[in-house]
Design a protein around this motif. Structure first.
Motif, PDB file in Angstrom:
ATOM      1  N   SER A   1     -18.700  44.079 -92.485  1.00 48.01           N
ATOM      2  CA  SER A   1     -18.924  44.174 -94.346  1.00 48.01           C
ATOM      3  C   SER A   1     -20.141  43.756 -94.755  1.00 48.01           C
ATOM      4  O   SER A   1     -20.222  45.019 -95.837  1.00 48.01           O
ATOM      5  CB  SER A   1     -17.759  42.990 -94.258  1.00 48.01           C
ATOM      6  N   ILE A   2     -21.026  43.368 -93.737  1.00 46.95           N
ATOM      7  CA  ILE A   2     -22.101  43.534 -94.843  1.00 46.95           C
ATOM      8  C   ILE A   2     -23.563  44.808 -94.919  1.00 46.95           C
ATOM      9  O   ILE A   2     -23.824  44.841 -95.494  1.00 46.95           O
ATOM     10  CB  ILE A   2     -23.248  42.160 -94.308  1.00 46.95           C
ATOM     11  N   GLY A   3     -22.688  44.964 -93.807  1.00 49.26           N
ATOM     12  CA  GLY A   3     -23.756  47.050 -93.346  1.00 49.26           C
ATOM     13  C   GLY A   3     -24.884  46.244 -92.556  1.00 49.26           C
ATOM     14  O   GLY A   3     -25.275  45.743 -92.951  1.00 49.26           O
ATOM     15  N   TRP A   4     -25.973  47.676 -92.460  1.00 47.44           N
ATOM     16  CA  TRP A   4     -26.533  47.031 -91.103  1.00 47.44           C
ATOM     17  C   TRP A   4     -28.173  47.082 -91.807  1.00 47.44           C
ATOM     18  O   TRP A   4     -28.975  46.158 -91.780  1.00 47.44           O
ATOM     19  CB  TRP A   4     -26.671  48.467 -90.331  1.00 47.44           C
ATOM     20  N   GLU A   5     -28.198  47.522 -93.223  1.00 48.83           N
ATOM     21  CA  GLU A   5     -29.355  46.477 -93.940  1.00 48.83           C
ATOM     22  C   GLU A   5     -29.267  45.130 -94.051  1.00 48.83           C
ATOM     23  O   GLU A   5     -30.808  44.828 -93.822  1.00 48.83           O
ATOM     24  CB  GLU A   5     -29.363  47.454 -95.136  1.00 48.83           C
ATOM     25  N   ALA A   6     -28.263  44.880 -93.835  1.00 45.13           N
ATOM     26  CA  ALA A   6     -27.972  43.090 -94.552  1.00 45.13           C
ATOM     27  C   ALA A   6     -28.168  42.484 -93.386  1.00 45.13           C
ATOM     28  O   ALA A   6     -28.099  41.065 -93.270  1.00 45.13           O
ATOM     29  CB  ALA A   6     -27.031  42.044 -95.490  1.00 45.13           C
ATOM     30  N   MET A   7     -28.046  43.195 -92.045  1.00 47.34           N
ATOM     31  CA  MET A   7     -27.722  42.375 -91.140  1.00 47.34           C
ATOM     32  C   MET A   7     -29.361  41.873 -90.782  1.00 47.34           C
ATOM     33  O   MET A   7     -30.383  42.147 -90.699  1.00 47.34           O
ATOM     34  CB  MET A   7     -27.568  43.214 -89.675  1.00 47.34           C
ATOM     35  N   ASP A   8     -29.212  40.742 -89.838  1.00 45.84           N
ATOM     36  CA  ASP A   8     -30.213  40.185 -88.824  1.00 45.84           C
ATOM     37  C   ASP A   8     -30.819  40.975 -87.841  1.00 45.84           C
ATOM     38  O   ASP A   8     -30.282  41.314 -87.629  1.00 45.84           O
ATOM     39  CB  ASP A   8     -29.918  38.841 -88.495  1.00 45.84           C
ATOM     40  N   GLU A   9     -32.456  40.643 -88.427  1.00 39.80           N
ATOM     41  CA  GLU A   9     -32.939  42.519 -87.372  1.00 39.80           C
ATOM     42  C   GLU A   9     -32.947  41.925 -85.733  1.00 39.80           C
ATOM     43  O   GLU A   9     -32.736  42.807 -85.575  1.00 39.80           O
ATOM     44  CB  GLU A   9     -34.453  42.455 -87.758  1.00 39.80           C
ATOM     45  N   THR A  10     -32.216  40.748 -85.594  1.00 36.04           N
ATOM     46  CA  THR A  10     -32.663  40.670 -83.718  1.00 36.04           C
ATOM     47  C   THR A  10     -31.363  41.284 -83.259  1.00 36.04           C
ATOM     48  O   THR A  10     -31.387  41.841 -82.432  1.00 36.04           O
ATOM     49  CB  THR A  10     -32.821  39.459 -83.691  1.00 36.04           C
ATOM     50  N   ASP A  11     -30.384  40.473 -84.699  1.00 38.03           N
ATOM     51  CA  ASP A  11     -28.486  41.153 -84.433  1.00 38.03           C
ATOM     52  C   ASP A  11     -29.135  42.789 -83.693  1.00 38.03           C
ATOM     53  O   ASP A  11     -28.381  43.486 -83.208  1.00 38.03           O
ATOM     54  CB  ASP A  11     -27.896  40.187 -84.976  1.00 38.03           C
TER      55      ASP A  11
END
Ligand code: SRM
Ligand code: SF4
Length: 534
Positions: free
Chosen positions: A36-46
């Motif tokens: 739902s948040i999309g790849w750009e908003a994800m924590d980078e390590t995740d």
């Protein structure tokens, strides 16, 4: 004290630190949120690392278009599963494709993060899993591609491979016991005579061997007991390739019956997990621990975990055949049935190809599809009576059962198109080079040419007749794409690794050098028509 035992939080490498903060498998519960948040908003390590615990790989070369690495135990899947994989990549149009890997597995391309919940649901309905297929986990477990089909096999590896995968992954759901290894880990089992799994390049491998004089075996109902040799496996440990070091596996001097194989895998992995180095990632593979401890201590630690001593290895193993490539039509041990190996150029398939392979498996075979470590497909269980029709199918024009000798054995890793480690483009270049060589040369036998885009060696150049490893070369004072050339790799019986014979050849100058090698070492002859043109 071992290095592992003395590793403190301060000396842990950065991968260990993020794993200690949050286990990779934890992302499994967060897939809906990521979608739902999309790849750009994800924590980078995740995004860049932990997602690999569920088989999802962020591709810096194509941001937002992820790769998914499956698990295909023993390289076997059903037509229904292939169709699901095809549907997944079909959705992405030109971005969607799939590759068969050098570990008898499938990787999907073009995946969007918002589709992951639906993709995982689909996988669940057909019994597919991608769990623990990347990072510090056990990779796809390889077994004989002809297990259960080959009249000459000594043991059918299918069940055992599945049992090991089930133990490691909790039947595909994920198993936190084995999600924090110090590094990746490779396991292979072979029950045939031709070492179809490249046992020698795995961290842990089981090769067939008969043990003399360890007990009695009933010959059949109502018959006497006999003291005939008992079937089991000799164990090899520590084989691996890395940019820093490559080693063939060494004998553990241990023999196990098939019934103990799963327990041995567990014991070896526990020892690796608990004592392998977590300080320097370049020195974390199993062989480094064996070096540090010595084989005796390693063996005894594994025995302790196993709860019983190993029997010494059988005096010889049963690997006494040259390796087969399974391309073409072959009789099965089951009367009137055949398996057919299709050559898939550098392992790449479109969604349409995958639907077609599934259809052919359903219409002509039993709905089963197999993969080889040479990145090809096999369809088993085709009755004699259906063979002629099968061989007339249009897909066999693209995926031949009788490719030219160099094409036939070509293997290539992913390379620069999708892999950010790559120093060169591989798959397309590999095919173009082979095509040109085949136009100029007559060959009477296959020559195994393996391309790999960087020293990580995913394309296994060290097992090839001619291995090509991507590097940066110089030409006229400029940096250009180049290769180091390996030769002398031997597969099948008496397998051993090849070595680097020439370094830093610019790719644009490679063609005549390969031509010479093929003429000098592999009996190739210049074609008459090519001589005239030149
Ligand atoms: Fe590999 C990393 C592809 C078999 C040694 N390998 C990678 C990554 C994940 C790097 C990355 O994140 O981009 C590559 C993904 C590229 C992509 O988008 O496809 C990658 N490896 C592959 C595959 C797909 C090559 C292929 O085209 O077939 C193979 C997938 C197998 C599978 O289904 O799991 C693949 N990799 C291998 C093999 C061959 C084998 O297992 O027989 C090796 C050498 C054997 C070994 O591991 O001992 C291999 N890959 C590596 C390494 C070096 C490991 C080391 O100890 O240093 C890396 C880098 C790393 O782990 O740090 C790596
Ligand atoms: Fe990527 Fe290098 Fe592996 Fe090829 S060998 S897939 S370029 S990491």
């Amino acid at each position: 004290m071992t290095e592992a035992a003395t590793t403190t939080t301060a000396t842990l490498n950065r991968f260990e630190k993020f794993k200690a903060e949050k286990d990779g498998l934890a992302v499994k519960a967060e897939i809906e949120k990521f979608a739902s948040i999309g790849w750009e908003a994800m924590d980078e390590t995740d995004r860049d690392h932990r997602l690999k615990w569920v088989g999802v790989f962020f591709r810096p070369v194509t941001p937002g278009k992820f790769m998914m690495r499956m698990r295909m135990p023993n390289g076997i899947l059903t037509a229904a599963q292939m169709r699901v994989l095809a549907e997944v990549v079909q959705r992405y149009g030109d971005d969607g494709s799939a590759d068969i890997t050098t570990r008898q597995n499938i990787q999907l391309r073009g995946i969007r993060i918002e589709d992951l919940p639906e993709i995982f649901n689909k996988f669940h309905t057909v019994g597919l899993t991608s769990v623990q297929s990347g990072m510090d986990n056990v990779r796809n477990i390889t077994g004989d591609p002809v297990a259960g089909l080959d009249a000459d096999e000594l043991f059918d590896t299918r069940e055992l491979v599945q049992q090991i995968q089930d133990m490691l992954t909790n039947k595909g759901e994920g198993n936190p016991e084995f999600t924090n290894l110090p590094r990746k880990f490779n396991i292979a089992i072979t029950g045939g005579r031709d070492n179809s799994v490249h046992a020698e390049i795995n961290d842990l491998a089981f090769v067939p061997a008969f043990k003399e004089g360890i007990g009695e075996q009933r010959l059949g109902i109502g018959q006497e007991f006999s003291r005939s040799p008992i079937f089991g496996f000799n164990i090899l440990v520590g084989g691996f390739f890395s940019a820093k070091r490559c080693e063939a596996a060494i004998p553990l001097d241990a023999w196990v019956s098939p019934a103990d194989v799963v327990a041995v895998c567990r014991a070896v992995l526990e020892v690796f997990r608990d004592y392998g180095s977590r300080a320097n990632r370049l020195k974390s593979r199993l062989m480094w621990l064996i070096d540090e401890w010595g084989l005796e201590k390693f063996r005894s630690e594994v025995e302790q975990r196993l709860g019983k001593p190993f029997l010494p290895a059988a005096s010889k193993d049963e690997i006494d055949w040259e390796k087969r490539d399974h391309i073409g039509v072959y009789k099965q041990k089951q009367p009137e049935l055949n398996y057919v190996g299709l050559h898939i150029p550098v392992g790449r398939m479109t969604a349409q190809d995958m639907f077609e392979i599934a259809r052919l498996a359903d219409v002509y075979g039993s709905g089963e599809i197999r993969l080889t470590l040479e990145q090809n497909v096999m369809i088993p269980n085709i009755p004699d009576s259906r063979l002629v029709l099968f061989l007339a199918e249009p897909l066999l024009e693209k995926f031949s059962i009788d490719p030219k000798p160099l094409t036939r054995s070509l293997v290539s890793c992913t390379g620069a198109q999708f892999c950010n480690f790559a120093l060169i483009e591989t798959k397309n270049r590999a095919q173009a080079v082979i095509k040109a060589l085949e136009a100029d040369l007559e060959l009477t036998r296959p020559v195994r040419i393996h391309w790999t885009g960087c020293p990580n060696s995913c394309g296994q150049p060290q097992v090839a007749d001619i291995g090509l490893m991507g590097t940066k070369a110089r030409k006229n004072g400029k940096a250009v794409e180049g290769v180091d050339i390996y030769m002398g790799g031997k597969v099948g019986k008496e397998a051993h690794l090849g070595t680097c014979i020439q370094k830093g050849i610019p790719c644009e100058d490679l063609q005549p050098i390969l031509q010479d090698l093929l003429i000098q070492h592999f009996g190739a002859k210049p074609r008459q028509e090519a001589l005239v043109i030149h």
